[in-house]
Design an enzyme around this catalytic site. Structure first.
Site, PDB file in Angstrom:
ATOM      1  N   LEU A  14      -1.790   8.956   0.699  1.00  0.00           N
ATOM      2  CA  LEU A  14      -2.402   7.715   0.417  1.00  0.00           C
ATOM      3  C   LEU A  14      -2.534   7.113  -0.915  1.00  0.00           C
ATOM      4  CD1 LEU A  14      -5.746   8.814   2.492  1.00  0.00           C
ATOM      5  CD2 LEU A  14      -3.660   7.369   3.310  1.00  0.00           C
ATOM      6  N   SER A  15      -2.801   5.965  -0.994  1.00  0.00           N
ATOM      7  CA  SER A  15      -3.077   5.193  -2.385  1.00  0.00           C
ATOM      8  C   SER A  15      -4.249   5.940  -2.913  1.00  0.00           C
ATOM      9  CB  SER A  15      -3.184   3.615  -1.940  1.00  0.00           C
ATOM     10  OG  SER A  15      -3.539   3.152  -3.292  1.00  0.00           O
ATOM     11  N   GLY A  16      -3.995   6.383  -4.280  1.00  0.00           N
ATOM     12  CA  GLY A  16      -5.038   7.182  -4.969  1.00  0.00           C
ATOM     13  C   GLY A  16      -4.909   8.649  -4.849  1.00  0.00           C
ATOM     14  N   GLY A  18      -2.847  10.663  -5.805  1.00  0.00           N
ATOM     15  CA  GLY A  18      -2.388  11.413  -6.847  1.00  0.00           C
ATOM     16  C   GLY A  18      -0.860  11.482  -7.180  1.00  0.00           C
ATOM     17  N   LYS A  19      -0.221  10.600  -6.211  1.00  0.00           N
ATOM     18  CA  LYS A  19       1.367  10.902  -6.385  1.00  0.00           C
ATOM     19  C   LYS A  19       1.907  10.465  -7.878  1.00  0.00           C
ATOM     20  CE  LYS A  19       1.714   7.833  -3.067  1.00  0.00           C
ATOM     21  NZ  LYS A  19       0.391   7.487  -2.887  1.00  0.00           N
ATOM     22  N   THR A  20       1.395   9.546  -8.302  1.00  0.00           N
ATOM     23  CA  THR A  20       2.015   8.850  -9.579  1.00  0.00           C
ATOM     24  C   THR A  20       1.515   9.888 -10.631  1.00  0.00           C
ATOM     25  OG1 THR A  20       2.013   6.548  -8.652  1.00  0.00           O
ATOM     26  CG2 THR A  20       1.986   7.005 -11.040  1.00  0.00           C
ATOM     27  N   SER A  88       4.805   6.452   1.984  1.00  0.00           N
ATOM     28  CA  SER A  88       5.695   6.700   2.967  1.00  0.00           C
ATOM     29  C   SER A  88       4.926   7.320   4.148  1.00  0.00           C
ATOM     30  CB  SER A  88       6.877   7.959   2.450  1.00  0.00           C
ATOM     31  OG  SER A  88       6.378   8.690   1.660  1.00  0.00           O
TER      32      SER A  88
END
Ligand code: ADP
Length: 185
Positions: A14-16, A18-20, A88
């Site tokens: 999800l957005s937020g 922690g992917k980045t 994704s």
């Protein structure tokens, strides 16, 4: 650390979630240990050029992921380790990309990392203020609020980002690529 062969670390979540954050730490850790030719494809950045003009329907999201997957596949084929950080949300297209990458990079070269975090916690973080906009209706088709997210069934690595520090999450990912022989000490 020395590179043995190319691979794709593919973050989904999800957005937020922690992917980045995780991709930056993993990137810097690889670089500081001597694997210097790493490319990062961040979903937000990709949408400003490679996928400019695409929206957030299922069709456009899948097109976006196929394009990123295509670039990742070229990099992996040429032994350039690459890290993708994109929501994704759809399992089918992620698996399509998995096949494409493994076809050129061999078994295990697609490393799916599930940045696992509940909508509640992502919303509390609201790093980019997007959840507030989604709740107010300013943003439509926002993953986790009013658009689907399909978690992976068998990710190579699952990082529960509500339970660990970003550094500990990055450790899990580095341990994985080391144990699979993609990099050597
Ligand atoms: P995404 O790229 O998935 O949209 P970001 O990396 O931009 O998410 O934001 C994640 C936020 O969560 C950051 O503020 C980060 O500091 C915080 N966070 C807390 N714990 C973790 C963790 N274990 N892994 C990654 N991020 C974490």
């Amino acid at each position: 650390m020395a590179l043995q062969r190319g691979f794709t670390i593919w973050f989904t979540g999800l957005s937020g979630a922690g992917k980045t954050t995780l991709s930056n730490i993993v990137h810097h850790r690889l670089q500081s240990e001597g694997v210097t030719n790493v490319e990062v494809l961040d979903g937000d950045v990709v949408r400003t050029h490679l996928s400019k003009g695409l929206g957030f329907t299922r069709e456009d999201r899948d097109t976006n992921i196929r394009r990123i997957g295509w670039v990742a596949q070229l990099l992996t084929k040429n032994n350039v380790p690459n890290i993708v950080a994109a929501i994704s949300p759809y399992r089918n297209v992620r698996n399509e990309v998995r096949k494409m990458i493994e076809h050129v990079g061999g078994p295990g070269s697609f490393i799916e990392v599930f940045a696992d975090c509940s909508v509640d916690i992502c919303e509390k973080r609201d790093v980019k203020g997007l959840y507030a906009k989604a709740r107010s209706g300013e943003i439509k088709q926002f993953t986790g609020v009013n658009d689907p997210y399909e978690p992976p069934h068998n990710p190579e690595v699952r990082v529960d980002t509500s339970q660990c520090t970003p550094e500990a999450g990055a450790d899990m990912i580095i341990d994985h690529i080391r144990s699979k022989g993609f990099v050597k000490l």
